[in-house]
Every structure is written in C-alpha cells, then in structure tokens.
Design an enzyme around this catalytic site. Sequence first.
Site, mmCIF file in Angstrom:
data_model
loop_
_atom_site.group_PDB
_atom_site.id
_atom_site.type_symbol
_atom_site.label_atom_id
_atom_site.label_comp_id
_atom_site.label_asym_id
_atom_site.label_seq_id
_atom_site.Cartn_x
_atom_site.Cartn_y
_atom_site.Cartn_z
ATOM 1 N N CYS A 22 -16.347 1.685 0.987
ATOM 2 C CA CYS A 22 -15.164 0.877 1.306
ATOM 3 C C CYS A 22 -14.716 1.051 2.748
ATOM 4 C CB CYS A 22 -14.035 1.192 0.336
ATOM 5 S SG CYS A 22 -13.446 2.897 0.404
ATOM 6 N N HIS A 46 -7.482 0.711 -6.234
ATOM 7 C CA HIS A 46 -7.680 -0.115 -5.028
ATOM 8 C C HIS A 46 -8.396 -1.400 -5.472
ATOM 9 C CE1 HIS A 46 -7.843 -1.193 -0.960
ATOM 10 N NE2 HIS A 46 -8.669 -0.310 -0.454
ATOM 11 N N ASP A 58 -17.226 7.181 -1.493
ATOM 12 C CA ASP A 58 -15.966 7.109 -0.749
ATOM 13 C C ASP A 58 -15.681 8.513 -0.208
ATOM 14 O OD1 ASP A 58 -13.477 6.294 0.232
ATOM 15 O OD2 ASP A 58 -12.501 6.288 -1.727
ATOM 16 N N ARG A 116 0.879 -1.178 0.000
ATOM 17 C CA ARG A 116 0.000 0.000 0.000
ATOM 18 C C ARG A 116 0.906 1.213 0.000
ATOM 19 N NH1 ARG A 116 -5.213 1.489 3.646
ATOM 20 N NH2 ARG A 116 -6.083 0.160 2.026
ATOM 21 N N ARG A 119 -13.431 -8.484 2.260
ATOM 22 C CA ARG A 119 -12.003 -8.241 1.978
ATOM 23 C C ARG A 119 -11.196 -9.486 2.334
ATOM 24 N NH1 ARG A 119 -9.946 -3.082 2.017
ATOM 25 N NH2 ARG A 119 -8.057 -4.116 1.275
ATOM 26 N N GLN A 154 -10.199 -3.977 -2.965
ATOM 27 C CA GLN A 154 -11.453 -3.467 -2.406
ATOM 28 C C GLN A 154 -12.595 -3.664 -3.392
ATOM 29 O OE1 GLN A 154 -12.093 -1.759 0.774
ATOM 30 N NE2 GLN A 154 -14.111 -2.387 0.053
HETATM 31 N N1 NVA Z 1 -9.940 6.704 -1.387
HETATM 32 C C1 NVA Z 1 -9.557 6.309 -0.046
HETATM 33 C C2 NVA Z 1 -9.796 4.845 0.154
HETATM 34 C C3 NVA Z 1 -9.475 4.349 1.540
HETATM 35 C C4 NVA Z 1 -9.656 2.894 1.691
HETATM 36 C C5 NVA Z 1 -8.096 6.671 0.195
HETATM 37 O O1 NVA Z 1 -7.283 6.473 -0.709
HETATM 38 O O2 NVA Z 1 -7.779 7.149 1.283
HETATM 39 N N1 CP Z 2 -11.121 0.029 2.834
HETATM 40 C C1 CP Z 2 -9.837 -0.018 3.233
HETATM 41 O O1 CP Z 2 -8.901 -0.275 2.446
HETATM 42 O O2 CP Z 2 -9.662 0.178 4.567
HETATM 43 P P1 CP Z 2 -8.292 0.419 5.339
HETATM 44 O O3 CP Z 2 -7.739 1.730 4.881
HETATM 45 O O4 CP Z 2 -8.689 0.405 6.786
HETATM 46 O O5 CP Z 2 -7.340 -0.705 5.015
#
Ligand code: NVA
Ligand code: CP
Length: 306
Positions: free
Chosen positions: A261, A130, A221, A103, A289, A133
């Site tokens: 998500c 992502h 989101d 990540r 997930r 997800q």
């Molecule tokens: N769009 C959000 C998704 C978090 C799971 C981010 O990138 O922070």
């Molecule tokens: N939805 C998601 O990826 O959650 P986290 O940021 O908690 O991993």
Amino acid sequence: MNSDFLRLRDWSAADLDAIFTLTRELKSQHKRGISHPLLARKSLAMIFEKSSTRTRISFETGMFQLGGHALFLSSSNTQIGRGEPIKDTARVLSRYVEGIMIRTYSQADVEELAHYADIPVINALTDMYHPCQVMADIFTVLEHKGSYRDQTYCWIGDGNNMAHSWINAATVLGFELRVATPKGYEPDADVMEWARQQGASIIYTSDPLEAAQGADILNTDVWASMGQEEEQEKRRRDFAGFQLNAGALAVANTGCLVLHCLPAHRGEEITEDVIEGPNSVVFDEAENRLHVQKAIMATLMQNTKE
Ligand code: NVA
Ligand code: CP
C-alpha cells in the site's frame, strides 16, 4: 446500498463490483481526457488526524476531477484537535458539505461521526481498517489478472488495519487468503471470528513461506503502523523473517503480483529487488487509489443534496 464507506464487510459483493465497474469507466474516461463532473458544486471535507501522501492527494484531485471541491482539515488546525465533540462536528459539517472523509485512530470515532452526520462518511484509514486501499488493491488485481476471483492471496506481516480489510474483502468477495503473522501480531479476534462465521476461506499461519506457496498475489505492509512508532525497535526484532523477498517470490506462482500500500520500508517488510522487480505493481496500485475513490465518492455522493 450503504450510505457510508466504513468497512468492506458492510458492503455486498454486488455493490463492490458496481464500484469496480464505475472505477474502470472513470479511469478510461480520464485517460482519454473525457471529463465527468458527477459531483459538480459538491464539497468533501477531509479530516486528517494522521499523516498522508496518497490519500490526501488522491481524494483531493479526485474531487476536483469530479467537478467538486475538497477541504483539507488537519485536526490540529480545527476545533476537533481542541476537543469539540465528534457528534457536533458531524452535524456542523453536514450543513456545509456533501461528504466527509476521515483518517484517524479509532474506528468507533468514525462510526460515531457517520451516525451523527446526515451525509456520507468515508473511512480513509483507522487503526482497524483501510477499506479504500484494499479496493484499489483489488482493482489492480482485476486489471492485471482480468479477474480478482480465482486468485490465491497471501498477506505477510502485521495483522493490522490492512490485514483486517483484506480479511473483510476475502469474506465478502469470496477468494482464498493466507495470512502469515508473527505470534502475538495476529489479526483482531473479532475480525477473524466474523470471517469464520461467514464461511470465509482464510488460513492463518506463522510461516511466511507456507502462506506464499502457490500464491498469485503477495502483499505486505509496514511492521510498525502510524501510532506505533515507539514499538519500532521491538517490532523490528519480532518481525524478522516476515519479509516479502526473493524467497517468498520463489515459492509463489509464476507471474504473481506484488502489492504494497506504501509507504514501504525497504529492507524491512519488503526487499528493494522485489518492490522494484517485474512482479511489483505498487505504483499502479497507488494510482488506482485515485480512480477507485472517485467511484466510491460518486456512488455515495451523487444523490446527496447540493
Ligand atoms: N498500516 C499502515 C498503512 C499506511 C497506509 C498504517 O496504518 O500506518
Ligand atoms: N497507502 C496510503 O494510505 O498512503 P498515505 O498514508 O500516503 O495516504
């Protein structure tokens, strides 16, 4: 079949369907207390340059349930955070573990990691995508609706990493998607152009109610993603009205599903009554997930060296 899981557009519908089939099997076995050590004696390195609750826990417990082992590697506590080149990290990790989950910010970094690693690499969120997800989201639709096909999907909010993975999914899997974003927050032009060239059925609008009209799946989101914290105030103003609320639900189809998500900001992109209401399946989505990522890891890592 691909050896990495970096973007949904790199996968075929048949291969994604095979992952959903395996997900269903693994979830059912897990619920019945049947163990499935498909990755016994294998290890997954999990590199995190951004925060996480769901992703870390679902990958880590998922590896445990598959009979393997997961290592949490925060960039700040490894040499990655001190500037060790990605190509070196890739080759070193390839000598120890059988898979890497990452990540981070840049999709290009993930592509470089995958290029230099000789083990599977899984994208667990970048600024661009992502994919894990969205696989969990579609599996949730599959469970609740019996099929993910023949459903109309609506995205309200930012043209962000989640929206990009939804555009990829709609293109590969062939379903209709409406994307409503404020002006200036549209999805990435290359992502939209690729989908258009593939003949995808995607409508882009700046009217959330137009997108929600007759939809079977309503999805949103956060307005400000990780890394955009300093834009929070500006985005709060720019995204006003781009909310999954009772008004959107009222024009959607009866029995529509509400996805998010998570984490969610109640009162911003979604209202308390909608996220806690009868159409919301957000906690099934979060649970999935675990199951879908187990299927992804098993698919990619089962035949790698020990
Ligand atoms: N769009 C959000 C998704 C978090 C799971 C981010 O990138 O922070
Ligand atoms: N939805 C998601 O990826 O959650 P986290 O940021 O908690 O991993």
